[in-house]
Scaffold this motif. Structure first.
Motif, short mmCIF file in Angstrom:
data_model
loop_
_atom_site.label_atom_id
_atom_site.label_comp_id
_atom_site.label_asym_id
_atom_site.label_seq_id
_atom_site.Cartn_x
_atom_site.Cartn_y
_atom_site.Cartn_z
N SER A 40 0.84 -1.19 0.00
CA SER A 40 0.00 0.00 0.00
C SER A 40 0.87 1.25 0.00
N ILE A 41 0.28 2.34 -0.47
CA ILE A 41 0.95 3.64 -0.47
C ILE A 41 0.02 4.62 0.21
N THR A 42 0.53 5.36 1.19
CA THR A 42 -0.27 6.35 1.89
C THR A 42 0.35 7.72 1.71
N GLY A 43 -0.48 8.69 1.43
CA GLY A 43 0.00 10.05 1.26
C GLY A 43 -1.08 10.94 0.70
N GLU A 44 -0.71 12.16 0.33
CA GLU A 44 -1.67 13.11 -0.22
C GLU A 44 -1.78 12.93 -1.73
N ALA A 45 -3.00 12.83 -2.21
CA ALA A 45 -3.23 12.78 -3.66
C ALA A 45 -3.06 14.20 -4.21
N THR A 49 4.11 10.93 -0.61
CA THR A 49 4.23 10.24 0.67
C THR A 49 4.95 11.09 1.69
N ALA A 50 4.89 10.64 2.94
CA ALA A 50 5.55 11.37 4.03
C ALA A 50 7.06 11.38 3.85
N GLU A 51 7.58 10.45 3.06
CA GLU A 51 9.02 10.40 2.81
C GLU A 51 9.46 11.36 1.72
N GLY A 52 8.51 12.12 1.17
CA GLY A 52 8.86 13.09 0.15
C GLY A 52 8.91 12.52 -1.26
N VAL A 53 8.39 11.31 -1.44
CA VAL A 53 8.39 10.67 -2.75
C VAL A 53 7.02 10.83 -3.39
N GLN A 54 7.01 11.15 -4.67
CA GLN A 54 5.76 11.22 -5.41
C GLN A 54 5.62 9.97 -6.27
N GLU A 55 4.63 9.16 -5.95
CA GLU A 55 4.44 7.88 -6.62
C GLU A 55 3.15 7.90 -7.43
N PRO A 56 3.23 7.67 -8.76
CA PRO A 56 2.00 7.56 -9.57
C PRO A 56 1.45 6.14 -9.50
N VAL A 57 0.14 6.02 -9.38
CA VAL A 57 -0.50 4.71 -9.40
C VAL A 57 -1.59 4.72 -10.47
#
Length: 286
Positions: free
Chosen positions: A249-254, A267-275
């Protein structure tokens, strides 16, 4: 019973839910030079999407075909999730499109385009504020809460065509809702619940957006689709958890939609992940 079988007594069993007028719909929507070339209303079938995919693959349906059911007994959503609704309580339809000239890589925008078209049509015609939950849900507000009133499903139909299905709850009453988080236009205070004008509005809006997208070669920016979807997307700006296959799972702001229609999660780690829609099992608010 086959999809074409008539059931005269059943059609008029609920006077609050009259049958669609197929003749009037054809007169209003089928025209020379228009997108819609064939329109059929069946009383009952398993799934309009399955039927139309089979017809397309078998060479029995062409670009611009619209199939509408008064009742579906095996309706499917994304990831083959099942749902049911009483006869004539909603709009249950599928359309066959052949987006010639648009790269297949951009076909993933078609469910989002359909969402924009449907939301625009319902807002104008029914007076209901409709929002979009990425990737394929239509939301309305009931008692101050956002609830799902419809969904969209795209399926490939061979190499050149796609079938896009939409199911919209129109007149479902509270005691008919399949789950507490569901809704209908009626429960959201719609000014219009007559399905004939609603269906005409939806198909006209879909034709308008689809032609604009085709003219831009499927470019979501040039067609205005990406900007319009983002403006009406209730998912953006919220903290979400994307549940992926393999218990990941990935949690963060869309935060955005990328050029392929994927949801970008910061994400909270500063990574932007596209799904992508095809990768997400569930998308839930946190």
């Amino acid at each position: 019973m086959t999809p074409r079988d008539e059931d005269p007594a059943g059609r008029w069993a609920d006077l609050d839910r009259p049958p669609l007028n197929a003749t009037a719909l054809r007169r209003a929507l089928l025209r020379d030079g228009g997108l819609w070339r064939e329109l059929e209303v069946v009383q009952r079938t398993g799934s309009t999407n399955s039927d139309l995919v089979a017809r397309s693959v078998g060479g029995k349906a062409a670009d611009g075909t619209v199939l509408i059911a008064e009742e579906q007994t095996a309706a499917r959503g994304r990831l083959d999730r099942r749902w049911t609704a009483p006869p004539r309580s909603g709009l249950f339809l599928s359309v066959l499109l052949e987006p010639a000239g648009v790269p297949v890589a951009r076909w993933g925008w078609l469910p989002l385009l359909t969402g924009v078209a449907v939301a625009t049509a319902l807002s104008r015609t029914a007076g209901v504020d409709t929002a979009l939950k990425w990737p394929n849900d239509l939301l309305v507000t009931v008692d101050g809460q956002e609830r799902k009133a419809g969904g969209i499903l795209l399926e490939r139909a061979g190499d050149r065509a796609v079938v896009i299905g939409a199911g919209i709850n129109v007149s479902l009453r509270a005691d008919e809702l399949p789950v507490p988080t569901a809704a209908s236009l009626a429960l959201a205070g719609a000014a219009v619940t007559d399905r004939d004008p609603l269906l005409r509005a939806v198909l006209r809006s879909l034709e308008e957006w689809y032609r604009r997208w085709l003219a831009a070669g499927g470019d979501p920016v040039a067609s205005g689709l990406q900007e319009t979807y983002a403006a009406g997307c209730a998912t953006l700006g919220r903290t979400v958890r994307a549940e992926l296959p393999g218990d990941r799972s990935i949690t963060g702001e869309a935060v955005a939609l990328d050029g392929d229609g994927r949801l970008v999660i910061a994400t909270a780690e500063g990574v932007q992940e596209p799904v992508g829609a095809g990768d997400v099992v569930h998308l839930r608010p946190v």
